[in-house]
Design a protein around this motif. Structure first.
Motif, mmCIF file in Angstrom:
data_model
loop_
_atom_site.group_PDB
_atom_site.id
_atom_site.type_symbol
_atom_site.label_atom_id
_atom_site.label_comp_id
_atom_site.label_asym_id
_atom_site.label_seq_id
_atom_site.Cartn_x
_atom_site.Cartn_y
_atom_site.Cartn_z
ATOM 1 N N GLY A 10 4.389 21.193 43.903
ATOM 2 C CA GLY A 10 4.452 20.166 42.871
ATOM 3 C C GLY A 10 5.805 20.160 42.205
ATOM 4 N N SER A 11 5.856 19.512 41.050
ATOM 5 C CA SER A 11 7.100 19.397 40.302
ATOM 6 C C SER A 11 6.980 20.167 38.993
ATOM 7 C CB SER A 11 7.398 17.930 40.013
ATOM 8 O OG SER A 11 7.602 17.214 41.205
ATOM 9 N N VAL A 12 7.991 20.962 38.709
ATOM 10 C CA VAL A 12 8.029 21.722 37.462
ATOM 11 C C VAL A 12 9.441 21.691 36.911
ATOM 12 C CG1 VAL A 12 6.143 23.286 38.064
ATOM 13 C CG2 VAL A 12 8.491 23.890 38.660
ATOM 14 N N GLN A 13 9.568 21.993 35.652
ATOM 15 C CA GLN A 13 10.882 22.128 35.047
ATOM 16 C C GLN A 13 11.401 23.543 35.258
ATOM 17 O OE1 GLN A 13 10.528 20.799 30.927
ATOM 18 N NE2 GLN A 13 11.131 18.740 31.555
ATOM 19 N N ALA A 14 12.698 23.679 35.154
ATOM 20 C CA ALA A 14 13.311 24.999 35.304
ATOM 21 C C ALA A 14 12.669 25.978 34.322
ATOM 22 C CB ALA A 14 14.819 24.903 35.037
ATOM 23 N N GLY A 15 12.396 27.173 34.840
ATOM 24 C CA GLY A 15 11.714 28.177 34.036
ATOM 25 C C GLY A 15 10.208 28.163 34.183
ATOM 26 N N GLY A 16 9.695 27.138 34.848
ATOM 27 C CA GLY A 16 8.256 27.009 35.017
ATOM 28 C C GLY A 16 7.712 27.841 36.163
ATOM 29 N N SER A 17 6.415 27.718 36.357
ATOM 30 C CA SER A 17 5.720 28.519 37.370
ATOM 31 C C SER A 17 4.843 27.643 38.249
ATOM 32 C CB SER A 17 4.824 29.572 36.695
ATOM 33 O OG SER A 17 5.573 30.466 35.917
ATOM 34 N N LEU A 18 4.637 28.098 39.466
ATOM 35 C CA LEU A 18 3.695 27.487 40.399
ATOM 36 C C LEU A 18 3.050 28.590 41.211
ATOM 37 C CD1 LEU A 18 5.618 24.424 41.935
ATOM 38 C CD2 LEU A 18 3.577 24.314 40.493
ATOM 39 N N ARG A 19 1.833 28.325 41.681
ATOM 40 C CA ARG A 19 1.200 29.238 42.617
ATOM 41 C C ARG A 19 0.843 28.465 43.876
ATOM 42 N NH1 ARG A 19 -4.342 32.861 42.590
ATOM 43 N NH2 ARG A 19 -5.323 30.827 42.853
ATOM 44 N N LEU A 20 1.415 28.910 44.970
ATOM 45 C CA LEU A 20 1.124 28.321 46.261
ATOM 46 C C LEU A 20 -0.014 29.071 46.940
ATOM 47 C CD1 LEU A 20 4.756 27.826 47.639
ATOM 48 C CD2 LEU A 20 3.422 26.328 46.130
ATOM 49 N N SER A 21 -0.789 28.330 47.710
ATOM 50 C CA SER A 21 -1.870 28.919 48.484
ATOM 51 C C SER A 21 -1.719 28.546 49.944
ATOM 52 C CB SER A 21 -3.232 28.423 47.982
ATOM 53 O OG SER A 21 -3.454 28.776 46.637
ATOM 54 N N ARG A 112 12.567 33.111 63.290
ATOM 55 C CA ARG A 112 12.287 33.145 64.724
ATOM 56 C C ARG A 112 11.263 34.201 65.123
ATOM 57 N NH1 ARG A 112 17.763 35.165 64.650
ATOM 58 N NH2 ARG A 112 17.931 37.349 65.279
ATOM 59 N N ASP A 113 10.938 35.080 64.205
ATOM 60 C CA ASP A 113 9.971 36.133 64.530
ATOM 61 C C ASP A 113 8.528 35.721 64.245
ATOM 62 O OD1 ASP A 113 12.259 38.665 63.371
ATOM 63 O OD2 ASP A 113 11.892 37.934 65.409
ATOM 64 N N PHE A 114 8.341 34.571 63.639
ATOM 65 C CA PHE A 114 6.995 34.124 63.292
ATOM 66 C C PHE A 114 6.569 32.994 64.220
ATOM 67 C CE2 PHE A 114 5.722 36.220 59.340
ATOM 68 C CZ PHE A 114 6.899 36.883 59.017
ATOM 69 N N GLY A 115 5.360 33.107 64.735
ATOM 70 C CA GLY A 115 4.903 32.138 65.718
ATOM 71 C C GLY A 115 3.938 31.096 65.207
ATOM 72 N N TYR A 116 3.398 31.286 64.021
ATOM 73 C CA TYR A 116 2.405 30.358 63.479
ATOM 74 C C TYR A 116 2.887 29.848 62.127
ATOM 75 C CZ TYR A 116 -0.280 32.778 67.021
ATOM 76 O OH TYR A 116 -0.693 33.311 68.216
ATOM 77 N N TRP A 117 2.790 28.529 61.962
ATOM 78 C CA TRP A 117 3.340 27.900 60.761
ATOM 79 C C TRP A 117 2.394 26.850 60.210
ATOM 80 C CZ3 TRP A 117 7.924 29.422 58.584
ATOM 81 C CH2 TRP A 117 8.725 30.278 59.352
ATOM 82 N N GLY A 118 2.414 26.714 58.881
ATOM 83 C CA GLY A 118 1.740 25.603 58.261
ATOM 84 C C GLY A 118 2.659 24.390 58.209
ATOM 85 N N GLN A 119 2.160 23.322 57.621
ATOM 86 C CA GLN A 119 2.930 22.076 57.580
ATOM 87 C C GLN A 119 3.877 22.021 56.389
ATOM 88 O OE1 GLN A 119 -0.044 22.403 56.361
ATOM 89 N NE2 GLN A 119 0.105 21.421 54.331
ATOM 90 N N GLY A 120 3.712 22.934 55.456
ATOM 91 C CA GLY A 120 4.602 22.996 54.310
ATOM 92 C C GLY A 120 4.063 22.287 53.089
ATOM 93 N N THR A 121 4.540 22.719 51.931
ATOM 94 C CA THR A 121 4.198 22.072 50.670
ATOM 95 C C THR A 121 5.483 21.977 49.844
ATOM 96 O OG1 THR A 121 2.697 22.135 48.759
ATOM 97 C CG2 THR A 121 3.543 24.257 49.515
ATOM 98 N N GLN A 122 5.701 20.828 49.234
ATOM 99 C CA GLN A 122 6.958 20.557 48.544
ATOM 100 C C GLN A 122 6.943 21.137 47.138
ATOM 101 O OE1 GLN A 122 9.808 19.018 49.659
ATOM 102 N NE2 GLN A 122 10.745 19.414 47.657
ATOM 103 N N VAL A 123 8.045 21.801 46.804
ATOM 104 C CA VAL A 123 8.267 22.311 45.449
ATOM 105 C C VAL A 123 9.552 21.674 44.917
ATOM 106 C CG1 VAL A 123 8.835 24.349 44.075
ATOM 107 C CG2 VAL A 123 7.074 24.483 45.856
ATOM 108 N N THR A 124 9.445 21.045 43.761
ATOM 109 C CA THR A 124 10.599 20.415 43.136
ATOM 110 C C THR A 124 10.777 20.978 41.734
ATOM 111 O OG1 THR A 124 10.247 18.383 44.387
ATOM 112 C CG2 THR A 124 11.667 18.252 42.447
ATOM 113 N N VAL A 125 11.960 21.528 41.478
ATOM 114 C CA VAL A 125 12.254 22.118 40.180
ATOM 115 C C VAL A 125 13.376 21.302 39.539
ATOM 116 C CG1 VAL A 125 12.845 24.213 38.921
ATOM 117 C CG2 VAL A 125 11.653 24.380 41.122
ATOM 118 N N SER A 126 13.111 20.733 38.401
ATOM 119 C CA SER A 126 14.092 19.901 37.720
ATOM 120 C C SER A 126 14.742 20.669 36.575
ATOM 121 C CB SER A 126 13.431 18.631 37.190
ATOM 122 O OG SER A 126 12.372 18.960 36.305
ATOM 123 N N SER A 127 15.981 20.310 36.312
ATOM 124 C CA SER A 127 16.731 21.015 35.261
ATOM 125 C C SER A 127 16.533 20.372 33.907
ATOM 126 C CB SER A 127 18.208 21.035 35.619
ATOM 127 O OG SER A 127 18.682 19.722 35.789
#
Length: 127
Positions: A10-21, A112-127
């Motif tokens: 998600g989007s957070v301001q600088a200094g903020g927190s997120l938890r990815l799963s 290159r050592d990892f063979g399994y990947w997710g599709q990714g999740t976007q993190v946006t940090v604004s100043s």
């Protein structure tokens, strides 16, 4: 094989927190090294943190003391708690897995050592 699905970006301001799963399609407790990577626009994908089958964790120097990787084996879920986020940490965050027998994957945190990947999740940090 294992399928991985990230969430929590998600989007957070600088200094903020997120938890990815990262939800895995199977139990990864003793069989896989798990990790988080990130990729900023125009840059290479870099390792952020890993946790091996014994629970040992490793972090990139840039996130030590601010990020925490953990896993809930009962839920087959990997987490990344990110605190004190900075704008330069904006990017796509990926969950990755590799068989525990490839022990170097967790140690070296190289894409290159990892063979399994997710599709990714976007993190946006604004100043």
């Amino acid at each position: 094989q294992v399928q991985l699905v990230e969430s929590g970006g998600g989007s957070v301001q600088a200094g903020g927190s997120l938890r990815l799963s990262c939800a895995a399609s199977k139990n990864t407790d003793s069989s896989y090294c798990m990790g988080w990577f990130r990729q900023a626009p125009g840059k290479e994908r870099e390792g952020v943190a890993t946790i091996d089958s014994d629970g040992a964790t490793r972090y990139a120097d840039s996130v030590k003391g601010r990020f925490t990787i953990s896993k809930d084996n009962a839920k087959n879920t990997l987490y990344l708690q990110m605190n004190s986020l900075q704008p330069e940490e904006t990017g796509m965050y990926y969950c990755a897995a590799e068989r525990a027998s490839h022990y170097w994957a967790c140690q070296r945190m190289r894409r290159r050592d990892f063979g399994y990947w997710g599709q990714g999740t976007q993190v946006t940090v604004s100043s």
